[in-house]
Design an enzyme around this catalytic site. Structure first.
Site, PDB file in Angstrom:
ATOM      1  N   GLU A  51      -6.168   7.662  -3.327  1.00  0.00           N
ATOM      2  CA  GLU A  51      -5.456   6.408  -3.083  1.00  0.00           C
ATOM      3  C   GLU A  51      -4.193   6.314  -3.933  1.00  0.00           C
ATOM      4  O   GLU A  51      -3.714   5.231  -4.229  1.00  0.00           O
ATOM      5  CB  GLU A  51      -6.367   5.206  -3.342  1.00  0.00           C
ATOM      6  CG  GLU A  51      -6.718   4.967  -4.784  1.00  0.00           C
ATOM      7  CD  GLU A  51      -7.887   5.797  -5.310  1.00  0.00           C
ATOM      8  OE1 GLU A  51      -8.239   5.582  -6.461  1.00  0.00           O
ATOM      9  OE2 GLU A  51      -8.436   6.645  -4.591  1.00  0.00           O
TER      10      GLU A  51
ATOM     11  N   ASP B  43      -0.910   3.167  -7.064  1.00  0.00           N
ATOM     12  CA  ASP B  43      -2.356   3.324  -6.951  1.00  0.00           C
ATOM     13  C   ASP B  43      -2.921   2.059  -6.340  1.00  0.00           C
ATOM     14  O   ASP B  43      -2.572   0.948  -6.760  1.00  0.00           O
ATOM     15  CB  ASP B  43      -2.973   3.569  -8.332  1.00  0.00           C
ATOM     16  CG  ASP B  43      -4.426   3.968  -8.237  1.00  0.00           C
ATOM     17  OD1 ASP B  43      -4.686   5.141  -7.917  1.00  0.00           O
ATOM     18  OD2 ASP B  43      -5.298   3.104  -8.463  1.00  0.00           O
TER      19      ASP B  43
END
Length: 147
Positions: free
Chosen positions: A65, A22
């Site tokens: 993301e 992440d």
């Protein structure tokens, strides 16, 4: 591909490992610079990560993301080496965008590896838990899930 790696794992061989990644505080990047710059970063990030992986590793975007790397036939120690190589390189890399240079850090979670994995859902859940431990531990770090 994960299910295939689980089915075809040779007896006595390690892996597969799943690594979830992440991009830390990516929402702030989108808010500050706009989504087109965020998209530029995502493209360059993918290029950077692909350049750091080994042949046979599989890299995919999970959404937003969050990304995933499949490391077939990989022990936990090897997965940690790959994760740290990616994390350290990204932290040091100046991402060139239309708004100027942007810096990133990553939170990574690794699962699978040396333990027998029965399903993709279980290994993804374990990697997700490890990734959130990395975030809770201050971000810009790697955590390994061990049963």
């Amino acid at each position: 591909m994960v299910e295939h790696a689980l089915r075809t794992r040779p007896a006595g061989q390690p892996g597969p490992c799943i690594m979830l990644i992440d991009l830390d505080h990516f929402k702030q990047i989108n808010d500050r610079y706009g989504h087109p710059v965020g998209d530029e970063i995502l493209v360059e990030f993918a290029q950077v990560v692909l350049s750091l992986l080994r042949e046979g590793d599989v890299f995919a975007r999970m959404g937003g993301e969050e990304f995933c790397i499949l490391l077939a036939h990989t022990r936990a120690s090897q997965a940690l080496e790959v994760a740290e190589r990616v994390r350290e390189f990204v932290a040091a890399h100046p991402f060139q965008t239309s708004a100027g240079v942007v810096r990133l850090s990553l939170s990574l979670g690794i699962a699978g590896c040396d333990a027998p994995v029965q399903s993709i859902d279980r290994v993804l859940s374990m990697a997700d838990q490890a990734m959130y431990r990395a975030k809770q531990g201050g971000r810009n770090r790697t955590e390994l899930y061990c049963d």
